[in-house]
Design a protein around this motif. Structure first.
Motif, short mmCIF file in Angstrom:
data_model
loop_
_atom_site.label_atom_id
_atom_site.label_comp_id
_atom_site.label_asym_id
_atom_site.label_seq_id
_atom_site.Cartn_x
_atom_site.Cartn_y
_atom_site.Cartn_z
N PRO A 1 6.91 -9.68 -9.99
CA PRO A 1 6.83 -8.28 -10.34
C PRO A 1 6.55 -7.41 -9.12
O PRO A 1 6.00 -7.86 -8.13
CB PRO A 1 5.66 -8.23 -11.33
N LEU A 2 6.96 -6.15 -9.23
CA LEU A 2 6.67 -5.20 -8.16
C LEU A 2 5.17 -5.07 -8.00
O LEU A 2 4.44 -4.99 -8.97
CB LEU A 2 7.26 -3.82 -8.50
N GLN A 3 4.70 -5.03 -6.78
CA GLN A 3 3.27 -4.93 -6.52
C GLN A 3 2.89 -3.52 -6.12
O GLN A 3 3.54 -2.92 -5.28
CB GLN A 3 2.87 -5.90 -5.39
N LEU A 4 1.87 -2.98 -6.75
CA LEU A 4 1.33 -1.68 -6.37
C LEU A 4 0.48 -1.89 -5.13
O LEU A 4 -0.44 -2.69 -5.12
CB LEU A 4 0.47 -1.11 -7.49
N THR A 5 0.77 -1.19 -4.03
CA THR A 5 0.01 -1.40 -2.80
C THR A 5 -1.37 -0.81 -2.91
O THR A 5 -1.54 0.30 -3.38
CB THR A 5 0.74 -0.74 -1.61
N SER A 6 -2.34 -1.59 -2.53
CA SER A 6 -3.72 -1.11 -2.52
C SER A 6 -4.04 -0.60 -1.14
O SER A 6 -5.17 -0.36 -0.82
CB SER A 6 -4.67 -2.22 -2.95
N SER A 7 -3.65 -0.41 0.01
CA SER A 7 -3.74 0.32 1.28
C SER A 7 -2.85 1.39 1.01
O SER A 7 -3.37 2.25 0.45
CB SER A 7 -3.34 -0.33 2.53
N GLN B 1 -2.87 4.48 -3.07
CA GLN B 1 -3.75 3.58 -2.31
C GLN B 1 -5.14 3.59 -2.94
O GLN B 1 -5.79 4.63 -3.01
CB GLN B 1 -3.84 4.05 -0.86
N VAL B 2 -5.58 2.45 -3.42
CA VAL B 2 -6.91 2.34 -4.00
C VAL B 2 -7.92 2.16 -2.86
O VAL B 2 -7.68 1.41 -1.91
CB VAL B 2 -6.99 1.16 -4.99
N THR C 1 -8.47 6.49 -6.20
CA THR C 1 -7.10 6.27 -5.74
C THR C 1 -6.65 7.47 -4.93
O THR C 1 -6.84 8.62 -5.35
CB THR C 1 -6.14 6.07 -6.93
N SER C 2 -6.06 7.21 -3.80
CA SER C 2 -5.48 8.27 -2.97
C SER C 2 -3.98 8.35 -3.24
O SER C 2 -3.30 7.33 -3.24
CB SER C 2 -5.73 7.98 -1.49
N LEU C 3 -3.50 9.55 -3.48
CA LEU C 3 -2.08 9.77 -3.73
C LEU C 3 -1.46 10.45 -2.52
O LEU C 3 -1.93 11.51 -2.09
CB LEU C 3 -1.86 10.65 -4.96
N THR C 4 -0.44 9.84 -1.96
CA THR C 4 0.30 10.46 -0.87
C THR C 4 1.46 11.24 -1.48
O THR C 4 2.31 10.66 -2.17
CB THR C 4 0.85 9.39 0.09
#
Length: 546
Positions: A28-34, A209-210, A217-220
């Motif tokens: 599965p697609l991985q949500l990046t935590s950095s 990025q968590v 969570t930071s949203l770019t």
């Protein structure tokens, strides 16, 4: 947007009916935590290239975002409407330096309503998305919209809906149907957001990025960074880029429709002008001279009696029509579900031929619509660091494409769960998992597997079998067919639904149901879901041994 070429992968062509697509195991697609593709005559021919089955994570996402019809899907999304104010002119601008409780990514009906429910419960909520008008036509069952308190947003209503499953085979549904006013719905949702204190940022989200401590969570975004305790994706198909999905589900399918809102001559001599036409599967789009369809009798169609000549490999489609008063009508040629999607060019050609065969002349087109709804496929996993809602969370009925009523109905419950998770001070991962368990507990996952099974069955049927299936469907007690359409039946009730359907169905449908259950991937997906629901200890034991 075409699938990437993968050596050795199965191929399937536009216009061909694929009984299934090769399904390798994927990560599965991985949500990046950095079923191997069944080659059939190319009946619906268009200038579209053959595509190959890419790894399923990639292929599923490409299908969600429009696949080879992505340019027209984007054209539909970019429509303008000067009658709808910008969101930025109504809601308070977001503060990038502020830590929000919840950031809702997506400014459609699902996202805005959820944000308003969160803010109404005292949570700071920001909607991040493109400042675009609502551009799609939303058809709803009026009783469902009344139950939501949204019936004031309807612009047209009809006391009944008619279906046609062959010549002289009309079925009246016996249920009022309505069309939602895009302007009224958006105005209402903006009012709810403004009154509850929802803020807005017109931007695209490019990354999540968590934090290292797992608390935020930071949203770019295209406008800079934002901070939120929890993120909920409600941006439709694009949200799939940030989500992880099940491994064992069939590939995503699509419902496509080409429609026009137009002034016409001759509509009321072809279809009833006081009710809406929900599904007209009569094969009037081919094999008929202009203005000859209205005189057809059962068994007298020039194409082999019932109009079925050449339909073995043809993907069925139907007319969906809303008379809007005077000579104005919304007309849409719709493919309920197909794998791969039936192209808009084919649907447009069929609509043109159908109208001419029925003696209906279009005098002025006010609007064109290209409707593309990804349906079915894998559900999002619970163990991920971001939540989702609406179509982004697969709250689309796989066998009908309906989603608006369900999303609006689910919003208060999801808002309650998000608030409970935040009140408990849970870190992002645990809070997200808790919300996912509320949205997709095993009971609902099992219900979804049943709907996917039905969708996959429909995608495999030719026109004759499709007509037979729906003729059977609407003969069922209303409790069952209404509950199925509204996603209201429990997993146990769906088994009862299947048993009643099997008893009522003709032999050919009985055979297809059994064949589909034991030979199609959707059958295994369905059986595994019920085993997990009813025998969880046994399934957990198997996982522990792996």
């Amino acid at each position: 947007m075409l699938a990437k070429l993968v050596p050795g992968a199965s191929t399937y062509s536009v216009g061909q009916r694929a009984s299934s697509i090769a399904s390798p195991v994927y990560s599965p697609l991985q949500l990046t935590s950095s079923r191997k593709t069944r080659v059939v005559p190319r009946v619906a021919t268009v200038d579209a290239p053959t595509t190959t089955a890419a790894p399923l994570t990639s292929l599923n996402q490409e299908i969600r975002e429009g696949h080879y019809e992505a340019s027209l899907v984007q054209r539909q999304a970019r429509k303008a409407d000067d009658g709808q104010p910008t969101i930025a002119s109504v809601l308070k601008a977001a503060d990038p330096s502020k830590l929000y409780d919840v950031a809702v990514v997506g400014a459609g009906p699902a996202g805005m309503f959820l944000a308003s429910e969160l803010a109404k419960r005292g949570r700071s909520a920001v909607v991040i998305g493109m400042d675009m008008p609502f551009v799609n036509n939303y058809g709803v069952w009026i009783d469902e919209f009344k139950a939501l308190g949204m019936d004031h947003t309807l612009e047209f209503s009809w006391p009944d809906a008619a279906c046609y499953f062959g010549e002289e085979k009309e079925v009246r549904v016996g249920r009022a149907y309505g069309r939602v006013s895009r302007r009224k719905l958006r105005e209402h949702l903006l009012k709810l957001c403004r009154e509850s204190g929802v803020e807005f940022m017109a931007a695209e989200v490019n990354g999540l990025q968590v934090s290292q401590d797992g608390s935020t969570t930071s949203l770019t975004t295209s406008k800079g960074s934002m901070q939120s305790r929890l993120v909920t994706l409600a941006a439709g198909a694009a949200a799939g880029r940030f989500l992880s999905y099940e491994k064992d589900a069939p590939v995503v399918a699509a419902q496509t429709a080409y429609g026009i809102e137009a002034e016409v001559e001759g509509y009321e001599s072809a279809w009833a002008g006081d009710i809406m036409t929900f599904m007209d599967f009569r094969r009037h789009h081919t094999g008929l001279w202009d203005e000859t369809a209205q005189g057809l009798k059962a068994g007298r169609h020039p194409n082999a009696g019932e109009g079925l000549w050449g339909t073995d490999g043809e993907v069925p489609s139907f007319l969906y029509a809303m008379p809007l008063g005077g000579k104005r009508v919304f007309l849409e040629e719709t493919c309920l579900v197909a794998k791969p999607a039936l192209p808009f060019a084919v649907l447009k050609r069929r609509l043109d031929r159908r109208l001419k065969a029925m003696g209906v002349r279009v005098t002025k087109i006010h609007e064109e619509e290209w409707s593309y709804i990804p349906v079915g496929g894998p559900l999002p996993l619970a163990n991920q660091q971001v939540t989702a809602f609406g179509a982004a969370a697969n709250l689309v009925h796989p066998a009908t494409g309906f989603s608006v009523s369900r999303s609006l109905r689910e919003a208060p419950n999801v808002a309650d769960e998000i608030c409970a998770a935040l009140n408990a001070g849970l870190p992002v991962q645990q809070a997200s998992e808790r919300v996912w368990e509320r949205l997709w507990p095993q009971e609902k996952r099992t219900q979804a597997s049943f709907h996917v099974f039905g969708m996959e069955l429909l995608a495999s049927l030719d026109l004759s079998a499709t007509n037979s299936f729906f003729d059977t469907f609407f003969k069922l007690p209303q409790f069952y067919w209404r509950g199925f359409l509204a996603s209201n039946l429990s997993a146990a009730q769906l088994i009862a639904f299947a048993m009643v359907t099997f008893v009522v169905a003709p032999f050919d449908i009985k055979f297809r149901l059994m064949q589909h259950l034991f030979t199609d991937k959707a059958g295994a997906y369905l059986i595994n879901a019920y085993k997990t629901l009813w025998f969880p200890d046994e399934e957990e034991g198997k996982e522990g041994q792996q």
